[in-house]
Design an enzyme around this catalytic site. Structure first.
Site, PDB file in Angstrom:
ATOM      1  N   CYS A   1      28.883  41.216  36.940  1.00 55.35           N
ATOM      2  CA  CYS A   1      28.934  41.963  35.905  1.00 55.35           C
ATOM      3  C   CYS A   1      28.016  42.449  35.363  1.00 55.35           C
ATOM      4  O   CYS A   1      26.851  41.930  35.437  1.00 55.35           O
ATOM      5  CB  CYS A   1      29.958  41.068  34.851  1.00 55.35           C
ATOM      6  SG  CYS A   1      30.894  39.884  35.498  1.00 55.35           S
TER       7      CYS A   1
ATOM      8  N   GLY B   1      37.448  45.039  51.667  1.00 53.58           N
ATOM      9  CA  GLY B   1      38.312  45.189  53.078  1.00 53.58           C
ATOM     10  C   GLY B   1      37.401  45.220  54.220  1.00 53.58           C
ATOM     11  O   GLY B   1      36.331  44.885  54.364  1.00 53.58           O
TER      12      GLY B   1
ATOM     13  N   GLY C   1      39.191  37.635  37.419  1.00 57.07           N
ATOM     14  CA  GLY C   1      37.926  37.443  36.541  1.00 57.07           C
ATOM     15  C   GLY C   1      38.259  37.212  35.077  1.00 57.07           C
ATOM     16  O   GLY C   1      38.902  37.939  34.462  1.00 57.07           O
TER      17      GLY C   1
ATOM     18  N   ASN D   1      37.495  32.114  37.946  1.00 55.89           N
ATOM     19  CA  ASN D   1      36.418  33.036  38.196  1.00 55.89           C
ATOM     20  C   ASN D   1      35.983  33.628  36.776  1.00 55.89           C
ATOM     21  O   ASN D   1      36.768  34.325  35.989  1.00 55.89           O
ATOM     22  CB  ASN D   1      36.953  34.252  38.868  1.00 55.89           C
ATOM     23  CG  ASN D   1      35.773  35.511  39.089  1.00 55.89           C
ATOM     24  OD1 ASN D   1      35.595  36.402  38.372  1.00 55.89           O
ATOM     25  ND2 ASN D   1      35.278  35.177  40.332  1.00 55.89           N
TER      26      ASN D   1
ATOM     27  N   LYS E   1      28.951  33.325  42.549  1.00 55.54           N
ATOM     28  CA  LYS E   1      29.529  34.329  43.694  1.00 55.54           C
ATOM     29  C   LYS E   1      28.509  35.330  43.495  1.00 55.54           C
ATOM     30  O   LYS E   1      28.217  36.063  42.651  1.00 55.54           O
ATOM     31  CB  LYS E   1      30.653  34.723  43.071  1.00 55.54           C
ATOM     32  CG  LYS E   1      31.173  35.804  43.905  1.00 55.54           C
ATOM     33  CD  LYS E   1      32.714  36.128  43.544  1.00 55.54           C
ATOM     34  CE  LYS E   1      33.400  37.264  44.633  1.00 55.54           C
ATOM     35  NZ  LYS E   1      34.860  37.594  44.155  1.00 55.54           N
TER      36      LYS E   1
ATOM     37  N   THR F   1      32.206  42.939  45.963  1.00 54.71           N
ATOM     38  CA  THR F   1      32.167  44.093  46.402  1.00 54.71           C
ATOM     39  C   THR F   1      30.868  44.963  46.523  1.00 54.71           C
ATOM     40  O   THR F   1      29.973  44.806  45.866  1.00 54.71           O
ATOM     41  CB  THR F   1      33.224  44.906  45.741  1.00 54.71           C
ATOM     42  OG1 THR F   1      32.594  45.008  44.199  1.00 54.71           O
ATOM     43  CG2 THR F   1      34.537  44.446  45.823  1.00 54.71           C
TER      44      THR F   1
HETATM   45  C1  LIG Z   1      41.032  44.874  43.024  1.00 51.80           C
HETATM   46  C2  LIG Z   1      40.025  43.943  43.171  1.00 51.80           C
HETATM   47  C3  LIG Z   1      39.653  43.323  41.824  1.00 51.80           C
HETATM   48  C4  LIG Z   1      38.738  42.204  41.848  1.00 51.80           C
HETATM   49  N1  LIG Z   1      38.439  41.630  40.890  1.00 51.80           N
HETATM   50  C5  LIG Z   1      37.399  40.782  40.972  1.00 51.80           C
HETATM   51  C6  LIG Z   1      36.956  39.806  39.699  1.00 51.80           C
HETATM   52  O1  LIG Z   1      37.643  40.072  38.725  1.00 51.80           O
HETATM   53  N2  LIG Z   1      35.931  39.024  40.109  1.00 51.80           N
HETATM   54  C7  LIG Z   1      35.350  38.896  41.014  1.00 51.80           C
HETATM   55  O2  LIG Z   1      34.387  38.025  41.160  1.00 51.80           O
HETATM   56  N3  LIG Z   1      35.652  39.439  42.291  1.00 51.80           N
HETATM   57  C8  LIG Z   1      36.652  40.369  42.189  1.00 51.80           C
HETATM   58  N4  LIG Z   1      36.834  41.093  43.283  1.00 51.80           N
HETATM   59  C9  LIG Z   1      36.288  40.901  44.376  1.00 51.80           C
HETATM   60  C10 LIG Z   1      36.939  40.068  45.460  1.00 51.80           C
HETATM   61  O3  LIG Z   1      37.260  38.677  44.904  1.00 51.80           O
HETATM   62  C11 LIG Z   1      36.312  39.922  46.909  1.00 51.80           C
HETATM   63  O4  LIG Z   1      34.885  39.419  46.412  1.00 51.80           O
HETATM   64  C12 LIG Z   1      35.942  41.278  47.509  1.00 51.80           C
HETATM   65  O5  LIG Z   1      36.923  42.199  47.271  1.00 51.80           O
HETATM   66  C13 LIG Z   1      35.515  41.025  48.975  1.00 51.80           C
HETATM   67  O6  LIG Z   1      36.362  40.444  49.547  1.00 51.80           O
HETATM   68  P1  LIG Z   1      37.609  41.336  50.473  1.00 51.80           P
HETATM   69  O7  LIG Z   1      37.129  42.439  51.289  1.00 51.80           O
HETATM   70  O8  LIG Z   1      38.418  40.383  51.071  1.00 51.80           O
HETATM   71  O9  LIG Z   1      38.531  42.083  49.262  1.00 51.80           O
HETATM   72  C14 LIG Z   1      37.885  42.100  43.206  1.00 51.80           C
HETATM   73  C15 LIG Z   1      38.390  42.784  44.311  1.00 51.80           C
HETATM   74  C16 LIG Z   1      39.445  43.760  44.175  1.00 51.80           C
HETATM   75  C17 LIG Z   1      39.576  44.414  45.487  1.00 51.80           C
END
Ligand SMILES: Cc1cc2nc3c(=O)[nH]c(=O)nc-3n(C[C@H](O)[C@H](O)[C@H](O)COP(=O)(O)O)c2cc1C
Length: 300
Positions: free
Chosen positions: A127, A214, A44, A97, A162, A190
């Protein structure tokens, strides 16, 4: 055929590394040719550099990860000058992003990224809105509409919005974001969650709540993607707990054009390669010539 098209950007396959879990691709380049990916979504980015949150930033749960990174990043200008040229050599689509604490910050960020060589912009509306006392832009549809329509005015790249699973109504949110001009949607970010340290007798994170991702979120994320694909005409990118090729195919069968892999990269840094290979083998075994044949097939 594994290639998919999102807003006139051609991806060699539907597998994209998710924001915040793949940095700017450099660390993973040491392990495999990241050029095999359909795309990379950057960490991001905000207008100005951010140090991120204090205290604990990552906490593991039984089937997921809770994070409170606080958008740590080097700022858009630094990204364009130092990281983007390296990413351009990676031979994959680059999705920037974009985060921000105010509508003005999002607009300035979109303007700068529009003048760069990124292929698409993914607007992270999860955000917190600094002006509204920290409530995320992506909770209320009206607030999301305002920020998306403003950004769209200045954005010269295809705009993916998103969505947050914490939205009051995910369907209404998707509709409003499309009305505001989203060229594509990605979901989900998340889930708002909590962990308590029973020995310290207080929440693990300084900000109390943090974002869960996750395998544990996959069925809920999949349901949201299925619902949203039923009501919008724009391409949808499915995200949430994808950690195998079977998970990825489920999202595509629910209607997603592409998918993003996040947390699973931390468990197995080769997972994206395995997912691409797995999709290929599945298609061969099932006699599927083109990935588009199975897009949304579970809805018919
Ligand atoms: C450590 C971490 C940092 C993340 N940073 C961002 C971010 O900067 N911008 C964003 O839109 N989503 C961010 N996410 C969300 C992920 O891109 C994703 O949408 C979310 O983790 C769900 O997918 P997953 O279950 O495959 O991780 C972050 C997720 C994690 C775990």
């Amino acid at each position: 055929m594994l290639n998919v098209n999102i807003c006139n950007v051609e991806l060699k396959n539907p597998v994209i590394a998710a924001s915040g879990t793949f940095g700017f691709g450099e660390e993973y380049s040491a392990l495999f040719d990241v050029g095999i990916l359909g795309g990379i979504c950057t960490k991001g980015l905000t207008l100005n550099k951010k140090e991120g949150n204090k205290g604990i930033r990552l906490h593991e749960t039984r089937a997921g990860l809770i994070n409170s990174i606080g958008l740590q990043n080097p700022g858009i200008e630094y990204f364009i000058e130092h990281e983007l040229p390296k990413m351009k050599n990676m031979n994959t689509a680059i999705i920037a992003n974009l985060g921000g604490g105010t509508v003005e910050e999002y607009i300035e960020g979109a303007k700068k990224l529009s003048c760069s060589e990124v292929d698409m912009i993914e607007l992270n509306i999860s955000c917190p809105n600094v002006k509204s006392g920290g409530i995320a832009f992506g909770i209320k549809s009206e607030t999301a509409y305002k920020v998306v329509s403003k950004v769209k005015e200045y954005c010269k790249k295809p705009l993916i919005v998103k969505l947050s699973p914490n939205a009051e109504d995910i369907i209404d949110m998707a509709i409003k974001c499309c009305e505001a001009g989203a060229d594509a949607l990605s979901l989900v970010n998340t889930f708002k969650s909590l962990a308590i340290d029973i020995y310290k007798k207080k929440p693990v994170f300084d900000n109390v709540f943090a974002g869960l991702s996750g395998p544990c979120i996959k069925p809920i994320a999949l349901r949201m993607v299925y619902e949203v694909c039923g009501i919008v005409d724009v391409p949808v990118i499915g995200i949430g707990g994808i950690s195998s090729y079977k998970d990825a195919i489920e999202f595509i069968m629910a209607g997603a054009t592409a998918i993003q892999v996040g947390t699973a990269n931390f468990i197995n840094p080769m997972i994206c390669v395995e997912i691409i290979e797995g999709i290929k083998s599945f298609m061969e075994e099932q006699g599927i010539k083109d990935i588009k044949e199975i897009r949304g097939i579970a809805r018919r």
